[in-house]
Design an enzyme around this catalytic site. Structure first.
Site, PDB file in Angstrom:
ATOM      1  N   ALA A   9      41.933  -9.955  93.145  1.00  0.00           N
ATOM      2  CA  ALA A   9      42.853 -10.327  92.065  1.00  0.00           C
ATOM      3  C   ALA A   9      42.175 -10.971  90.847  1.00  0.00           C
ATOM      4  O   ALA A   9      42.354 -10.511  89.719  1.00  0.00           O
ATOM      5  CB  ALA A   9      43.950 -11.228  92.643  1.00  0.00           C
ATOM      6  N   ASP A  55      46.952 -12.453  96.118  1.00  0.00           N
ATOM      7  CA  ASP A  55      47.107 -11.697  94.861  1.00  0.00           C
ATOM      8  C   ASP A  55      48.236 -12.249  94.014  1.00  0.00           C
ATOM      9  O   ASP A  55      48.263 -12.051  92.802  1.00  0.00           O
ATOM     10  CB  ASP A  55      47.363 -10.219  95.157  1.00  0.00           C
ATOM     11  CG  ASP A  55      46.064  -9.535  95.524  1.00  0.00           C
ATOM     12  OD1 ASP A  55      45.594  -9.749  96.656  1.00  0.00           O
ATOM     13  OD2 ASP A  55      45.502  -8.843  94.668  1.00  0.00           O
ATOM     14  N   ASN A  67      49.072 -10.850  99.963  1.00  0.00           N
ATOM     15  CA  ASN A  67      47.617 -10.628 100.075  1.00  0.00           C
ATOM     16  C   ASN A  67      47.399  -9.305 100.803  1.00  0.00           C
ATOM     17  O   ASN A  67      48.358  -8.621 101.200  1.00  0.00           O
ATOM     18  CB  ASN A  67      46.956 -11.808 100.810  1.00  0.00           C
ATOM     19  CG  ASN A  67      45.436 -11.766 100.711  1.00  0.00           C
ATOM     20  OD1 ASN A  67      44.889 -11.583  99.622  1.00  0.00           O
ATOM     21  ND2 ASN A  67      44.741 -11.904 101.821  1.00  0.00           N
ATOM     22  N   LYS A  68      46.149  -8.958 100.982  1.00  0.00           N
ATOM     23  CA  LYS A  68      45.780  -7.680 101.598  1.00  0.00           C
ATOM     24  C   LYS A  68      46.581  -7.407 102.867  1.00  0.00           C
ATOM     25  O   LYS A  68      46.809  -8.307 103.679  1.00  0.00           O
ATOM     26  CB  LYS A  68      44.275  -7.714 101.898  1.00  0.00           C
ATOM     27  CG  LYS A  68      43.698  -6.503 102.596  1.00  0.00           C
ATOM     28  CD  LYS A  68      43.991  -5.192 101.891  1.00  0.00           C
ATOM     29  CE  LYS A  68      43.568  -5.177 100.443  1.00  0.00           C
ATOM     30  NZ  LYS A  68      44.151  -4.033  99.693  1.00  0.00           N
TER      31      LYS A  68
HETATM   32  O1  MRU Z   1      42.812  -4.258  97.318  1.00  0.00           O
HETATM   33  P1  MRU Z   1      41.913  -5.397  97.001  1.00  0.00           P
HETATM   34  O2  MRU Z   1      40.546  -5.253  97.572  1.00  0.00           O
HETATM   35  O3  MRU Z   1      41.896  -5.710  95.526  1.00  0.00           O
HETATM   36  O4  MRU Z   1      42.582  -6.651  97.720  1.00  0.00           O
HETATM   37  C1  MRU Z   1      42.007  -7.912  97.544  1.00  0.00           C
HETATM   38  C2  MRU Z   1      42.676  -8.979  98.306  1.00  0.00           C
HETATM   39  O5  MRU Z   1      43.641  -8.773  98.986  1.00  0.00           O
HETATM   40  C3  MRU Z   1      42.141 -10.376  98.128  1.00  0.00           C
HETATM   41  O6  MRU Z   1      42.320 -11.120  99.281  1.00  0.00           O
HETATM   42  C4  MRU Z   1      42.905 -11.046  96.971  1.00  0.00           C
HETATM   43  O7  MRU Z   1      42.847 -10.262  95.831  1.00  0.00           O
HETATM   44  C5  MRU Z   1      42.382 -12.396  96.677  1.00  0.00           C
HETATM   45  S1  MRU Z   1      40.785 -12.320  95.922  1.00  0.00           S
HETATM   46  C6  MRU Z   1      40.296 -13.883  95.558  1.00  0.00           C
END
Ligand code: MRU
Length: 361
Positions: free
Chosen positions: A47, A236, A246-247
């Site tokens: 993010a 995110d 989040n992911k």
């Molecule tokens: O699909 P991505 O790789 O962008 O997903 C990222 C995540 O889910 C992270 O945990 C989130 O962005 C936090 S990053 C500090």
């Protein structure tokens, strides 16, 4: 510390994370459309990092915009803002960066167009530098939750690669290490595109932090065996009620933590809190292409041709599963998130642990 993105010689240079760790390749973007493509294709992801990329992409586009007046310049930037807003919907950071740049531009409306171009580059670089400072502060507040001898579970990649530097979930680990604590990290591989295996494991190994890689479905067994002491993940977007997106798979980790009495922490810069959204139910969840699930690295097929696929990139963890949200201003209970935006909020009173003072307090 791995460099995710930088502005150099009038270009945006990003590390191609889609190839890591097999190949360490930097991509030079000389136009904003390539930056937007990089965000969509996960050359750059995480993010905060995509927020920084969007800001740099706007600055890059601005270098080619000819206009006589501030109004003409701002008008020609509108499609650029829209292009970045259309890349990935879940992280609030792209919208945050776009809004910040719009306010910034309006504040400098009296400047000549050439000066506006320079100022946008400065502001984009400022966002990057600020992100590193914020992450460091998250680390200082979060390190108190890691004790000597702990094993920390993390999911996806919320490390340096996902940010300007330090990471959010990894920042408490880096600071705890500086404090002389000995601990280990367990990284979920994070299907489908394996940010945990490819990025977190790689990054922590480079940092010399002991890391063990597991498949996502191993986490529950390790918790049951008493092998996990706490979990720290990134986010995110956080809603006003403390729900966090989040992911995909983060929700599963949080539920497992609750079942096993394990604290579940979310590291979140204040900029990732969406104060306009009442609950996580309103967070748009990105669905990505089937080939991320049916193929490894886009080339090796692992599922039958034509199979129906759902590929949700994120999930929402309800606030009741979150032990604390660690921000650059301290760690807070998710129910207190709504108060963080209140002018004059007494953060000292809201902080979960007062034992440690953070640098931005
Ligand atoms: O699909 P991505 O790789 O962008 O997903 C990222 C995540 O889910 C992270 O945990 C989130 O962005 C936090 S990053 C500090």
């Amino acid at each position: 510390m791995v460099k995710t993105i930088e502005w150099a010689d009038g270009k945006v240079i990003m590390l191609d994370q889609s190839r890591l760790p097999i190949e360490v390749r930097y991509i030079e973007c000389d136009n904003y459309l390539t930056v937007a493509e990089g965000i969509r294709n996960l050359w750059i992801r995480g993010a905060p990092a995509i927020g920084i990329a969007a800001a740099m992409g706007v600055a890059l586009a601005a270098q080619d915009i000819e206009a006589e007046t501030y109004e003409g310049f701002a008008e020609k930037l509108e499609p650029v803002f829209s292009a970045f807003l259309a890349t990935r919907p879940t992280a609030v950071n792209i919208r945050w960066a776009v809004e910040r740049l719009k306010v910034f531009l309006a504040k400098h409306r009296e400047e000549r167009v050439q000066r506006l171009r320079e100022l946008l580059v400065q502001e984009a670089n400022g966002i990057l530098e600020e992100d590193i400072r914020i992450n460091r502060a998250i680390g200082e507040w979060g390190a108190q939750f890691i004790r000597d001898g702990d094993t920390v579970l993390t999911h996806c990649n919320a490390g340096s690669l996902a940010t300007g530097g330090y990471g959010t979930a990894t920042a408490p680990m880096l600071v705890a290490r500086e404090q002389g604590k000995k601990f280990e990290v367990v990284a979920d591989e994070t299907r489908p595109v394996l940010q945990g295996a490819r990025l977190t494991a790689w990054e922590l190994m480079q940092e010399g932090i002991p890391v063990t890689l597991i498949t996502d479905n191993t986490a529950g067994a390790l918790m049951k065996n008493g092998e996990i002491d706490l979990a720290i993940v990134g986010t995110d977007r956080t809603a006003l009620n403390g729900d966090v997106a989040n992911k995909i798979g983060t929700y599963t980790v949080a539920v497992l933590c609750k079942e096993h009495g394990i604290p579940f922490y979310v590291a979140a810069p204040l900029s990732s809190i969406d104060f306009s959204i009442a609950s996580g139910d309103l967070i748009p969840i990105e669905e990505r292409g089937a080939e991320e699930v049916t193929h490894i690295f886009g080339t090796c097929r692992i599922a039958p041709e034509g199979v129906k696929v759902r590929n949700l990139a994120f999930d929402v963890t309800p606030a009741r599963y979150v032990s604390a949200i660690i921000t650059e201003k301290g760690a807070f209970r998710p129910v207190d998130v709504r108060d963080l935006a209140r002018p004059g909020a007494d953060l000292e009173k809201l902080r979960i642990v007062g034992a440690m003072k953070g640098p931005l307090s």
